[in-house]
Design a protein around this motif. Structure first.
Motif: not given
Ligand code: FE
Length: 336
Positions: A41-46
């Protein structure tokens, strides 16, 4: 002509943008959603790259083989070294040369041919009843076959990858014949047939079914953080085995790129992200594992268990004995 050209140009220029927003990467994962979802999720956010994940408990190698060049899989995440090597040996992965990965992951934790990369490490520890096992801190894997543990040991299936790796390491250190004797005596000392998972054995110690068990180190932290399971963890000491000699057996979780990865660039970006400080901190705090990136520290709770000596025999050497490990488990009918 002029009027027709403008929409065509618009389409040409819009397309890469539209395509970028639809960027994605597909994962087949042996690792569980509670751990992987927050990281991806963090990867997608960034990055804006969407991550699609199929979670499985078994059969990913077979699925990749079946799908062949039509497989949508870009990356495979495994929770142990056996399964990482399995997909590599079956030719289901591809080499990944990348500076960030090489910088973040020490050489002993990545494949010389760059097919697999470790993301975390963990020890296979002994859990020993606080009340019923004395001088537990000096225990070795070999000690578990002693008379004093007759009927006192609980363990999950010998054929679970975590145990197969440990047995393969015993073969690497002691040879096949001695390891077979060790397995036979270990079986004789079991309180019950192998069953359940690593945490289930600690629950059994709490319930008085047995006094010692084998389990991965991070489960100690996970049990302590879980209201229902905390009493199980409170009933045991975590023992890093073989501190007087070769050190505790270490296993890894890791990642490999699928041979026919359709979204190679995105997959590479995610691999690099998984080795980064941010993701490594999440592995440490969410699952109490040891980060493979030396710049990232273990969680405070994990650090409170103290430093320990790890078996320095390379996993690549240990894993060569896994077929023999399965054979011995069959010969001694360990699970039956
Ligand atoms: Fe696990």
């Amino acid at each position: 002509m002029k009027n027709g050209l403008i929409p065509a140009l618009i389409v040409l220029f819009l397309f890469p943008i539209a395509n970028a927003s639809a960027q994605e990467v597909n994962i087949y994962s042996y690792r569980q959603p509670f751990l992987i979802d927050p990281i991806t999720d963090k990867f997608t956010e960034e990055t804006g790259i969407k991550v699609n994940i199929i979670y499985a408990k078994a059969g990913i190698a077979e699925k990749l083989e079946r799908e062949g060049e039509y497989s949508p899989a870009d990356l495979v995440l495994t929770s142990d070294f056996n399964r990482l090597v399995e997909i590599t040996e079956k030719g289901l992965t591809q080499a990944v040369e990348n500076k960030t990965l090489a910088q973040n992951i020490p050489a002993q934790y990545r494949d010389e041919q760059s097919h697999w990369f470790a993301l975390t490490t963990r020890a296979r520890v002994i859990y020993a009843s606080k009340d019923r096992v004395e001088d537990a801190e000096d225990l070795s894997y070999e000690d578990l076959t002693g008379e004093k543990f007759k009927g006192k040991i609980c363990v999950r299936s010998g054929k679970h990858p975590y145990n197969v790796s440990l047995i393969a390491s015993m073969i690497a250190h002691h040879g096949e014949a001695e390891t077979k004797q060790w397995l036979l005596k270990l079986k004789e000392n079991l309180a019950r047939k192998p069953q359940g998972n690593d945490r289930g054995q600690v629950m059994a110690i709490k319930e008085g079914v047995c006094d010692v068990s084998l389990g991965n180190s991070y489960y100690y932290g996970k049990m302590l953080m879980d209201e229902e399971q905390k009493p199980w963890a409170d009933a045991v000491n975590i023992i890093f085995p073989n501190q007087q000699d070769r050190g505790a057996h270490i296993n890894i979780s890791g990642v490999a790129m699928a041979k026919y990865a359709p979204n190679k660039d995105n997959a590479l970006a995610l691999m690099a992200y998984l080795s980064s400080d941010k993701a490594q901190q999440l592995y440490a705090s969410l699952n109490m594992e040891y980060p493979v990136n030396p710049k990232v520290e273990a969680s405070e709770l994990v650090q409170s268990w103290g430093c320990f000596k790890a078996d320095s025999l390379p996993l690549t050497t240990i894993v060569q004995h896994r077929a023999t490990a399965y054979k011995l488990l069959d010969q001694v009918k360990f699970d039956l």
